[in-house]
Write an enzyme that holds these catalytic residues in place. Structure first.
Site, short mmCIF file in Angstrom:
data_model
loop_
_atom_site.label_atom_id
_atom_site.label_comp_id
_atom_site.label_asym_id
_atom_site.label_seq_id
_atom_site.Cartn_x
_atom_site.Cartn_y
_atom_site.Cartn_z
N ASP A 110 50.10 -1.04 23.31
CA ASP A 110 50.91 -2.24 23.09
C ASP A 110 50.93 -2.64 21.62
OD1 ASP A 110 48.12 -3.46 23.32
OD2 ASP A 110 49.33 -5.20 22.78
N ASP A 155 43.53 -3.74 26.61
CA ASP A 155 44.03 -5.12 26.56
C ASP A 155 45.53 -5.18 26.33
OD1 ASP A 155 41.57 -6.61 26.85
OD2 ASP A 155 41.02 -5.90 24.86
N LYS A 206 41.77 3.35 15.38
CA LYS A 206 41.61 4.22 16.55
C LYS A 206 41.65 5.69 16.16
CE LYS A 206 42.61 0.83 20.09
NZ LYS A 206 43.36 0.46 21.31
N SER A 216 39.80 1.46 23.72
CA SER A 216 39.99 0.02 23.53
C SER A 216 39.17 -0.57 22.39
CB SER A 216 39.59 -0.69 24.84
OG SER A 216 39.48 -2.07 24.64
N ALA A 217 39.81 -1.44 21.65
CA ALA A 217 39.10 -2.21 20.62
C ALA A 217 38.49 -3.48 21.23
CB ALA A 217 40.07 -2.56 19.49
N GLU A 266 47.86 -10.32 13.49
CA GLU A 266 47.96 -9.07 14.27
C GLU A 266 49.41 -8.74 14.61
OE1 GLU A 266 45.71 -8.95 18.04
OE2 GLU A 266 46.94 -7.28 18.70
N ASP A 295 45.52 2.37 25.99
CA ASP A 295 44.84 1.19 25.46
C ASP A 295 44.52 0.29 26.68
OD1 ASP A 295 44.22 -1.03 23.63
OD2 ASP A 295 46.12 -1.85 24.35
P1 TMP Z 1 43.26 -3.30 21.84
O1 TMP Z 1 44.11 -3.83 22.93
O2 TMP Z 1 44.03 -2.55 20.80
O3 TMP Z 1 42.13 -2.48 22.35
O4 TMP Z 1 42.65 -4.53 21.02
C1 TMP Z 1 41.93 -5.54 21.56
C2 TMP Z 1 42.61 -6.86 21.52
O5 TMP Z 1 41.58 -7.85 21.48
C3 TMP Z 1 43.52 -7.16 20.34
O6 TMP Z 1 44.81 -7.41 20.81
C4 TMP Z 1 42.95 -8.45 19.76
C5 TMP Z 1 42.04 -8.97 20.83
N1 TMP Z 1 40.90 -9.79 20.36
C6 TMP Z 1 40.68 -11.01 20.96
O7 TMP Z 1 41.45 -11.42 21.84
N2 TMP Z 1 39.61 -11.77 20.56
C7 TMP Z 1 38.74 -11.35 19.59
O8 TMP Z 1 37.79 -12.07 19.25
C8 TMP Z 1 38.97 -10.07 18.99
C9 TMP Z 1 38.04 -9.56 17.92
C10 TMP Z 1 40.07 -9.31 19.42
MG MG Z 2 46.11 -3.76 23.34
#
Ligand code: TMP
Ligand code: MG
Length: 289
Positions: free
Chosen positions: A227, A40, A202, A153-154, A85, A38
């Site tokens: 994470d 972030d 995912k 990554s999201a 979350e 991942d």
């Molecule tokens: P990930 O780490 O699983 O890829 O997810 C992305 C992270 O982005 C998740 O922890 C939430 C964050 N996020 C923001 O900080 N701001 C936002 O506007 C959105 C939609 C997600």
């Molecule tokens: Mg993350």
């Protein structure tokens, strides 16, 4: 056993099982390994000197590419949905529609901002984004040993790529699945491309990319770094998986969430801002330690 697994940040429900997985991966050889991470708060730091570090989205939120009004709206969304979350009292099923709501609303607001493609690099340069300590070794060593690294990554693909490009580690073994921006012919953001990836789909994202996993079918041993509990499904597209070692960073709300992390990740790293443990494991798998 790898000495770093005795670090104070390391928690394991079943150290014996970790040892067994590592032994079978070493036996199979590093040419059978792939890494899925991942981005972030996994490859990037959660906090530095007591201050939160930005996610891909936050890099835009904090930049001058958006209006103050938009910044306010995104902050309201963050303050509303981030606590959801990380809420251990709610099930994934309960959180899922709310996370879709968060991403959908945030992307809708961003698309109204006429963000220019040629300004993204500057926004990243001016941001407080930081890869975790030890990132250079991780990226460089995987590249040297031709081990594929999938960053799943999201967040926002264009921003994420810029972070690793500016850090000098966007090597040829790195592949990214993420939400990519779609720009019009004058270079203004008009939409996000393809299916939305949020923190709890995912698995679906992985299954849409069968071609990638087909190419890596000779690598049935997976090192997974995440994470969030949503990151556990990142390897669901891996074909004929033999072993998977799941390493989870537990950054926030530690006491409430520790048990659920111990139940699902093989190794839990509690408030550890470094890649020391994943690096030690990687060196062990490549016979360099
Ligand atoms: P990930 O780490 O699983 O890829 O997810 C992305 C992270 O982005 C998740 O922890 C939430 C964050 N996020 C923001 O900080 N701001 C936002 O506007 C959105 C939609 C997600
Ligand atoms: Mg993350």
């Amino acid at each position: 056993m790898i000495p770093e697994l005795s670090n104070p940040s390391v928690c394991m429900r079943d150290p014996q099982r970790v040892e067994e997985i590592l032994q079978s991966m070493v036996k199979a050889g590093s040419n059978t390994v792939q890494v899925i991470a991942d981005f972030d708060m996994t490859l990037t730091r959660f906090a530095y000197k007591g201050k939160r570090c930005p996610t891909c989205h936050n890099i835009l939120d904090n930049s001058n590419l958006i209006s103050n009004e938009c910044r306010e709206e995104l902050k309201v969304l963050l303050d509303t949905y981030y606590p959801i979350e990380i809420d251990s009292a709610r099930s994934i099923a309960e959180k899922l529609p709310l996370m879709v709501e968060w991403w959908t609303k945030a992307h809708k607001i961003l698309v109204q901002q006429k963000i220019r493609k040629d300004r993204l690099a500057m926004a990243v340069r001016d941001s407080d984004a930081m890869l975790r300590e030890g990132y250079q070794l991780l990226f460089d060593h995987l590249q040297e040993h031709s081990i594929p690294l999938l960053i799943f990554s999201a967040g926002i693909g264009d921003i994420l790529e810029e972070v690793i490009r500016q850090a000098g580690v966007f090597h040829s073994n790195v592949k990214v699945f993420s939400n990519y921006m779609d720009f019009d012919e004058s270079g203004l953001l008009k939409a996000f491309k393809g299916e939305l990836i949020h923190i709890y789909n995912k698995r679906e994202g992985a299954l849409l990319n069968t071609g990638h996993f087909q190419e890596l079918r000779t690598r049935p041993n997976v090192l997974l770094l995440g994470d969030s509990l949503g990151d556990l499904t990142m390897a669901d597209g891996v074909q004929d998986m033999e072993n998977i070692l799941k390493i989870g960073f537990l950054n926030d709300k530690v006491e409430e969430r520790k048990q659920s992390y111990l139940d699902s990740y093989d190794i839990v790293l509690v408030q550890d801002e470094t890649l020391e443990v994943p690096n030690a494991i990687m060196l062990h798998l490549t016979g360099n330690k």
